[in-house]
Design an enzyme around this catalytic site. Sequence first.
Site, mmCIF file in Angstrom:
data_model
loop_
_atom_site.group_PDB
_atom_site.id
_atom_site.type_symbol
_atom_site.label_atom_id
_atom_site.label_comp_id
_atom_site.label_asym_id
_atom_site.label_seq_id
_atom_site.Cartn_x
_atom_site.Cartn_y
_atom_site.Cartn_z
ATOM 1 N N ASN A 61 -59.287 -55.498 -49.141
ATOM 2 C CA ASN A 61 -59.086 -54.081 -48.814
ATOM 3 C C ASN A 61 -60.255 -53.569 -47.981
ATOM 4 O OD1 ASN A 61 -60.533 -54.334 -51.272
ATOM 5 N ND2 ASN A 61 -60.058 -52.257 -51.874
ATOM 6 N N GLU A 63 -61.711 -50.071 -46.640
ATOM 7 C CA GLU A 63 -61.602 -48.613 -46.796
ATOM 8 C C GLU A 63 -62.283 -47.877 -45.638
ATOM 9 O OE1 GLU A 63 -62.893 -47.734 -50.822
ATOM 10 O OE2 GLU A 63 -61.080 -48.659 -51.638
ATOM 11 N N CYS A 72 -54.885 -51.892 -47.499
ATOM 12 C CA CYS A 72 -54.890 -52.768 -48.673
ATOM 13 C C CYS A 72 -55.123 -54.227 -48.262
ATOM 14 C CB CYS A 72 -53.542 -52.714 -49.389
ATOM 15 S SG CYS A 72 -53.166 -51.147 -50.147
ATOM 16 N N GLU A 74 -53.451 -56.851 -49.190
ATOM 17 C CA GLU A 74 -52.209 -57.584 -48.894
ATOM 18 C C GLU A 74 -51.803 -57.429 -47.433
ATOM 19 O OE1 GLU A 74 -52.861 -55.573 -51.386
ATOM 20 O OE2 GLU A 74 -51.508 -55.839 -53.090
ATOM 21 N N CYS A 112 -48.997 -52.220 -53.806
ATOM 22 C CA CYS A 112 -48.488 -50.847 -53.662
ATOM 23 C C CYS A 112 -47.156 -50.865 -52.904
ATOM 24 C CB CYS A 112 -49.509 -49.972 -52.933
ATOM 25 S SG CYS A 112 -49.531 -50.217 -51.146
ATOM 26 N N CYS A 115 -47.258 -52.028 -49.196
ATOM 27 C CA CYS A 115 -47.429 -53.484 -49.076
ATOM 28 C C CYS A 115 -46.131 -54.209 -49.411
ATOM 29 C CB CYS A 115 -48.569 -53.968 -49.967
ATOM 30 S SG CYS A 115 -50.185 -53.445 -49.366
HETATM 31 N N1 THU Z 1 -55.539 -51.754 -53.099
HETATM 32 C C1 THU Z 1 -55.228 -52.950 -52.527
HETATM 33 O O1 THU Z 1 -55.925 -53.440 -51.627
HETATM 34 N N2 THU Z 1 -54.125 -53.587 -52.991
HETATM 35 C C2 THU Z 1 -53.363 -53.178 -54.043
HETATM 36 O O2 THU Z 1 -52.440 -53.876 -54.411
HETATM 37 C C3 THU Z 1 -53.642 -51.909 -54.704
HETATM 38 C C4 THU Z 1 -54.758 -51.117 -54.129
HETATM 39 C C5 THU Z 1 -56.760 -51.085 -52.641
HETATM 40 C C6 THU Z 1 -56.586 -49.811 -51.873
HETATM 41 C C7 THU Z 1 -57.902 -49.117 -52.131
HETATM 42 O O3 THU Z 1 -58.864 -49.643 -51.209
HETATM 43 C C8 THU Z 1 -58.294 -49.582 -53.525
HETATM 44 O O4 THU Z 1 -57.540 -50.743 -53.778
HETATM 45 C C9 THU Z 1 -58.043 -48.546 -54.609
HETATM 46 O O5 THU Z 1 -56.732 -48.101 -54.569
#
Ligand code: THU
Length: 160
Positions: A61, A63, A72, A74, A112, A115
């Site tokens: 991920n 940000e 994310c 994925e 999520c 994804c």
């Molecule tokens: N996140 C992912 O990378 N994948 C997931 O399946 C759920 C959430 C990340 C998004 C954000 O950077 C952090 O996790 C918190 O939500």
Amino acid sequence: MKDFDITVHVVVKGVNELTDEELRLVESAKEATFRSYSPYSKFSVGAAVLLDNGVIVTGSNQENCAYPSGLCAERTAIFYANSQYPSNRVSALCIAARDVSGAFTTVPITPCGSCRQVLIETEKRGGKDIRIMLYGTDAVYFIESARSLLPVSFDDSFLK
Ligand code: THU
């Protein structure tokens, strides 16, 4: 009136029950969490994508201070795989996460909705189910396809 139920089949394994190939994918997803850029949530997610040529592509991920601009793990991994290996089918995806304490989650995290939508399109594009592995230290969940994670979903048939 009619109604129907949709069920999702989840196979649960302990880490000691994984095959060598499954372990390789889990280890790749776990390693990828250490390349996460998550200063805001402090939740580090790693994704490992197995291609039909045996190559494993990873993502984490990423940000941003403008929160919705982040991505994310994925989708980072899937988009990278599709952009670098457009002719290779994605056959499996594994995700792992470390929480604010820095420890891997005991319970698997799940992708999520956005994804899942991207995974479904990648699955359709490849023409074969993508095996989904969700890693937790206490249990690893196996789901047989991306499609089963997002029932009654939107797809390109609606565009015709
Ligand atoms: N996140 C992912 O990378 N994948 C997931 O399946 C759920 C959430 C990340 C998004 C954000 O950077 C952090 O996790 C918190 O939500």
